[in-house]
Design a protein around this motif. Structure first.
Motif, PDB file in Angstrom:
ATOM      1  N   GLY A 207       0.790  -1.230   0.000  1.00 54.59           N
ATOM      2  CA  GLY A 207       0.000   0.000   0.000  1.00 54.59           C
ATOM      3  C   GLY A 207       0.821   1.279   0.000  1.00 54.59           C
ATOM      4  N   PRO A 208       1.845   1.395   0.843  1.00 52.13           N
ATOM      5  CA  PRO A 208       2.652   2.619   0.832  1.00 52.13           C
ATOM      6  C   PRO A 208       3.353   2.867  -0.513  1.00 52.13           C
ATOM      7  N   PHE A 209       3.687   1.801  -1.229  1.00 54.86           N
ATOM      8  CA  PHE A 209       4.311   1.982  -2.549  1.00 54.86           C
ATOM      9  C   PHE A 209       3.315   2.601  -3.531  1.00 54.86           C
ATOM     10  N   LYS A 210       2.063   2.211  -3.421  1.00 56.88           N
ATOM     11  CA  LYS A 210       1.008   2.791  -4.262  1.00 56.88           C
ATOM     12  C   LYS A 210       0.874   4.276  -3.941  1.00 56.88           C
ATOM     13  N   ALA A 211       0.921   4.610  -2.661  1.00 62.70           N
ATOM     14  CA  ALA A 211       0.827   6.019  -2.263  1.00 62.70           C
ATOM     15  C   ALA A 211       2.006   6.827  -2.808  1.00 62.70           C
ATOM     16  N   ILE A 212       3.216   6.254  -2.765  1.00 61.15           N
ATOM     17  CA  ILE A 212       4.393   6.930  -3.332  1.00 61.15           C
ATOM     18  C   ILE A 212       4.186   7.133  -4.830  1.00 61.15           C
ATOM     19  N   HIS A 213       3.730   6.094  -5.500  1.00 59.58           N
ATOM     20  CA  HIS A 213       3.493   6.198  -6.935  1.00 59.58           C
ATOM     21  C   HIS A 213       2.480   7.291  -7.234  1.00 59.58           C
ATOM     22  N   ASP A 214       1.366   7.277  -6.539  1.00 58.60           N
ATOM     23  CA  ASP A 214       0.306   8.245  -6.810  1.00 58.60           C
ATOM     24  C   ASP A 214       0.749   9.684  -6.541  1.00 58.60           C
ATOM     25  N   ARG A 215       1.531   9.867  -5.468  1.00 58.65           N
ATOM     26  CA  ARG A 215       1.915  11.233  -5.092  1.00 58.65           C
ATOM     27  C   ARG A 215       3.152  11.731  -5.820  1.00 58.65           C
ATOM     28  N   TRP A 216       4.161  10.866  -5.999  1.00 60.28           N
ATOM     29  CA  TRP A 216       5.448  11.331  -6.477  1.00 60.28           C
ATOM     30  C   TRP A 216       5.789  10.908  -7.901  1.00 60.28           C
ATOM     31  N   ILE A 217       5.323   9.767  -8.347  1.00 63.09           N
ATOM     32  CA  ILE A 217       5.762   9.258  -9.649  1.00 63.09           C
ATOM     33  C   ILE A 217       4.766   9.581 -10.757  1.00 63.09           C
TER      34      ILE A 217
END
Length: 120
Positions: free
Chosen positions: A88-98
Motif C-alpha cells: 500500500g505505501p508503494f502505491k501512495a508513493i506512486h500516486d503522489r510522487w511518480i
C-alpha cells in the motif's frame, strides 16, 4: 493465528512520509522488502538469510523500522513471527510522487516526437 499488527500513530502525512523514505534508505531493508515481495517469511528465515552480515537483533531492528513505516505486517503464530509485505505505501508513493511526473514526461516526449517528425 493472531491478527496482523501494524505500527500506526496520529501524525500528519509528512511524518509518515519521513518514516517511509527513511525505511527505504537502507539497502538491507530494501533487500528484506525484496525477499518479502517474493513470499512472506518468518523472522527466523530472514535472520538466516542475513546471518553472514547481521545478527538477529539487527534484523529485528530493521523489521521494526519497516513495520513502523507501514511496509511490513507482522503476524504471530505461536512463537513464530510471519512478516508480510504491505504494498500500500508503494502505491501512495506512486500516486503522489511518480504518476504526476511520469505524465509530464510522456507529454514532453510526445511533443518532441511531433516536433522532430514535423507533425502539427
Amino acid at each position: 493465528m493472531s491478527s496482523p499488527r501494524r505500527a500506526r500513530g496520529s501524525e500528519d502525512g509528512s511524518e509518515a512520509d519521513d518514516r517511509l523514505f527513511k525505511a527505504l534508505a537502507d539497502r538491507r531493508r530494501r533487500e528484506i522488502l525484496d525477499l518479502l515481495r517474493a513470499a512472506p517469511r518468518t523472522t527466523g528465515d530472514l535472520c538466516a538469510h542475513f546471518e553472514a552480515e547481521l545478527d538477529r537483533c539487527t534484523v529485528m531492528q530493521h523489521l521494526g523500522v519497516l513495520a513502523r513505516a507501514g511496509l511490513v505486517i507482522v503476524v504471530r503464530e505461536g512463537r513464530t513471527r510471519w512478516n508480510y509485505l504491505d504494498a500500500g505505501p508503494f502505491k501512495a508513493i506512486h500516486d503522489r510522487w511518480i504518476a504526476p511526473y511520469a505524465g509530464a514526461a510522456v507529454d514532453l516526449l510526445a511533443r518532441l516526437k511531433r516536433d522532430l517528425e514535423g507533425d502539427e
